[in-house]
Write an enzyme that holds these catalytic residues in place. Structure first.
Site, PDB file in Angstrom:
ATOM      1  N   GLY A  26      -1.184 -14.244  -0.055  1.00 38.92           N
ATOM      2  CA  GLY A  26      -0.573 -13.305   0.884  1.00 38.92           C
ATOM      3  C   GLY A  26       0.477 -13.951   1.760  1.00 38.92           C
ATOM      4  O   GLY A  26       1.624 -14.166   1.354  1.00 38.92           O
ATOM      5  N   GLY A  60       0.806  -1.221   0.000  1.00 38.08           N
ATOM      6  CA  GLY A  60       0.000   0.000   0.000  1.00 38.08           C
ATOM      7  C   GLY A  60       0.838   1.269   0.000  1.00 38.08           C
ATOM      8  O   GLY A  60       1.815   1.381   0.723  1.00 38.08           O
ATOM      9  N   GLY A  63       1.419  -1.282  10.168  1.00 41.47           N
ATOM     10  CA  GLY A  63       1.051   0.134  10.201  1.00 41.47           C
ATOM     11  C   GLY A  63       1.340   0.848   8.893  1.00 41.47           C
ATOM     12  O   GLY A  63       1.659   2.043   8.878  1.00 41.47           O
ATOM     13  N   GLY A 111      -7.358 -14.695   1.485  1.00 45.90           N
ATOM     14  CA  GLY A 111      -7.497 -15.139   2.863  1.00 45.90           C
ATOM     15  C   GLY A 111      -6.982 -16.547   3.077  1.00 45.90           C
ATOM     16  O   GLY A 111      -7.697 -17.516   2.876  1.00 45.90           O
ATOM     17  N   ASN A 156      -0.347  -9.237  12.318  1.00 47.07           N
ATOM     18  CA  ASN A 156       0.607  -8.193  11.967  1.00 47.07           C
ATOM     19  C   ASN A 156       0.016  -6.833  12.252  1.00 47.07           C
ATOM     20  O   ASN A 156      -1.196  -6.624  12.137  1.00 47.07           O
ATOM     21  CB  ASN A 156       1.018  -8.307  10.487  1.00 47.07           C
ATOM     22  N   CYS A 181      -7.449  -1.506   6.298  1.00 44.76           N
ATOM     23  CA  CYS A 181      -6.315  -1.840   7.162  1.00 44.76           C
ATOM     24  C   CYS A 181      -6.713  -1.647   8.614  1.00 44.76           C
ATOM     25  O   CYS A 181      -7.113  -0.552   9.006  1.00 44.76           O
ATOM     26  CB  CYS A 181      -5.090  -0.990   6.859  1.00 44.76           C
ATOM     27  N   ILE A 203     -10.805 -11.190   1.610  1.00 45.95           N
ATOM     28  CA  ILE A 203     -10.923 -10.261   2.719  1.00 45.95           C
ATOM     29  C   ILE A 203      -9.545  -9.704   3.100  1.00 45.95           C
ATOM     30  O   ILE A 203      -8.530 -10.359   2.868  1.00 45.95           O
ATOM     31  CB  ILE A 203     -11.549 -10.951   3.973  1.00 45.95           C
ATOM     32  N   ASN A 204      -9.545  -8.524   3.699  1.00 44.79           N
ATOM     33  CA  ASN A 204      -8.346  -8.040   4.379  1.00 44.79           C
ATOM     34  C   ASN A 204      -8.259  -8.819   5.702  1.00 44.79           C
ATOM     35  O   ASN A 204      -9.063  -9.711   5.958  1.00 44.79           O
ATOM     36  CB  ASN A 204      -8.470  -6.526   4.617  1.00 44.79           C
TER      37      ASN A 204
END
Lengths: 257, 311
Positions: free
Chosen positions: B264, B45, B71, B242, B68, B128, B190-191
């Site tokens: 991911g 990002g 940030g 996911g 995680n 996020c 999904i995030n």
């Protein structure tokens, strides 16, 4: 040469109740590691634990890479049970490793606990030329003593409970040495690895005595090659990744909190 | 056999992409795999200004997963365009840039700049869980999400816009529909799920940020369910994310309704995971005599569950 490779377990020796010596044979051509670099090793066959674990290499021959690890949690307990012949996946060598000193500098190697594992490959490379200060909580926690003695360096061992060698913490022993050897201060270089409070003490000694040096840091990491950004430490120029910009940093760069 | 899929006007050679935040800017993986083989690379990002991220410890492992709280540590738009984008352009893969901001204006400025730079698609990160301001507000407030998608769509021309949804809502379909109605070309979900772990020795949270986003195989059943729900509630393509570790997982997502998938956490464990998944999807298709992978998308929609009598 791909740093992601499969390796076969050649031997997995239990050294004592909490340490094992693991010998792996890479099945694909593997790159030569530098002192202080590390590998990510697969700990289990299932999704729990999920992540590989970072370990510094101890010794390398033409065919094998050796690791010494402390059994601490689920991952290392599973690794202790690795049988001869098992094939696991490994990523490495990773990170920067220790820069070698210029010829006229005397390296002062300061190890606390399992920090000796990271520094061992450096001591091996520097051979007779360095002073090694090695501290552990007690006699049972001391590793590689015979090997260190064989290397023929000036070796000072200490334990917190006086069960072996000098009594006290390794930072105290280093301080005493520096007071007794004033002249060495202008020509020495510190290399250190160990628990955080100890590293912080060593940093403060280095700062007060005006000695430069390198510290190897540790943080939780997921990948080991700079992608997850999980393993940062705070430095004078912001957060840096232990896995890629480290694990070895100039001692004066770390911002301790 | 045809593995190609379409995300709006974007044509992918295969349905396998990398999930934002797990693949750096592509470079980190180029020694392990051939980036040309990927359907798309979704980069970490990007915000307008560089972000330092959260203090460590930022990650911890949990059963079959990890938490995680990075940030959104990133180098900012300017450096991305100058240093990272030219590198990625060498490869024959689609470049999708994940973006985040605190205000609609920031998202709009980012989208315009990336549209001008000619990236293939923009993924709106509105989900996020690890930053206090912005981002997530758009992911958990339907009206805010609609306004954001509308404005970005107006400003980013014809560029494909993917909205990455948060699972931290009670009904994912409401957000899926809101994004579609505001003009989003696709959805990705999904995030991570908000989670937490405590060290019982120190009696402190394991993460400096206290909470973090849970990812990995532990979240896969939740993600499958949400992809199944979302893909039936909209007409735009859904990208499944996911806990995908292998081709079987990827196929499960496609059967649930995903047109493509993102890998991911698996990249951390096996940097060649994406490539192995592409090979695995191909052999599955061969084994099942599937000529076109698009035929399996959403195949379970409208079917009943397993009937034990027939097992």
């Amino acid at each position: 040469m791909n740093r992601y490779f499969k390796a076969k377990v050649i031997e997995n020796l239990s050294l004592n109740s909490s340490h094992n010596l693991l010998t792996l044979e890479p099945l694909d051509p593997a790159a030569e590691p530098n002192p202080g670099q590390f590998y990510m090793i697969e700990a289990g066959d299932s999704y729990d634990p999920l992540l590989k674990r970072p370990f510094c290499w101890l010794q390398k021959t033409r065919e094998t890479i050796q690791f010494l690890f402390r059994i601490k949690g689920k991952g290392t307990s599973l690794m202790r049970a690795f049988k001869k012949g098992k094939v696991i996946s490994v990523i490495g060598p990773l990170g920067n490793g220790y820069p070698l000193p210029r010829k006229k500098r005397t390296p002062l190697i300061v190890a606390g606990g399992t920090g000796i594992i990271s520094l061992f490959s450096l001591i091996n490379k520097l051979s007779h030329n360095c002073h090694v200060f090695y501290g552990a909580r007690n006699k049972d926690e001391l590793l590689l003593l015979n090997e260190l003695e064989k290397l023929g360096n000036k070796l000072i061992v200490c334990t917190n409970d006086c069960s072996f060698g000098k009594e006290g913490m390794v930072n105290e022993v280093l301080s005493q040495f520096l007071s007794a050897n004033e002249s060495i201060k202008t020509s020495c270089l510190i290399y250190t690895c160990g628990p955080k409070p100890m590293l912080q003490e060593i940093t403060s000694i280095a700062f007060h005595e005006g000695i430069r040096g390198y510290v190897s840091m540790e943080e939780n990491m997921a990948c080991g090659f700079g992608a997850c950004q999980g393993c940062v430490v705070n430095t004078i120029s912001g957060y840096k990744k232990v896995c890629k910009e480290g694990p070895v940093f100039p001692i004066e760069d770390i911002v301790w909190t | 056999m045809d593995l190609a899929v379409e995300i709006g006007s974007l044509k992918l050679k295969n349905p396998v992409m990398t999930a934002s935040g797990t693949f750096g800017y592509g470079e980190e993986y180029s020694e392990f795999l051939d980036l040309n083989m990927l359907g798309a690379v979704v980069v970490k990002g990007i915000s307008l200004k560089p972000m330092e991220g959260n203090p460590p410890p930022r990650i911890c492992e949990t059963p079959c997963g990890m938490l995680n709280a990075i940030g959104l540590h990133n180098i900012g738009l300017k450096r991305f365009l100058k240093e990272k984008l030219p590198y990625l352009r060498q490869f024959d893969t689609k470049i999708i840039v994940n973006i985040l901001g605190n205000t609609i204006q920031e998202y709009v400025r980012l989208s315009k700049a990336l549209d001008d730079a000619g990236v293939d698609a923009i993924e709106l990160n509105v989900s996020c869980p690890n930053v206090k301001k912005g981002g997530i507000i758009f992911g958990t407030d339907k009206r805010a999400l609609s306004r954001l998608v509308l404005k970005v769509k107006q400003s980013a021309g014809k560029r494909v816009i993917i909205t990455k949804l948060s699972p931290n809502v009670s009904d994912i379909t409401e957000f899926a529909i809101a994004a579609e109605e505001s003009g989003s070309d696709a959805l990705s979900l999904i995030n991570t799920l908000r989670g937490m772990a405590i060290d019982i020795d120190t009696q402190k949270p394991k993460l400096a940020n206290i909470t973090g986003g849970l990812s990995g195989p532990a979240i896969k059943p939740i993600a499958i369910r949400m992809v199944w729900e979302a893909s039936q509630s909209v007409r735009i393509p859904v990208i499944g994310i996911g806990g995908i570790i292998n081709a079987q997982d990827a196929i499960e997502f496609m059967l649930a309704g995903a047109t493509a998938i993102q890998v991911g956490t698996a990249n951390f464990i096996n940097p060649m995971a994406t490539i192995e998944i592409i090979h695995g999807i191909r052999s599955y298709s061969e084994g099942k005599n599937i000529d076109n992978i698009r035929d399996i998308i959403g195949r379970i929609h409208g079917t009943a569950g397993h009937n034990n009598i027939n097992l």
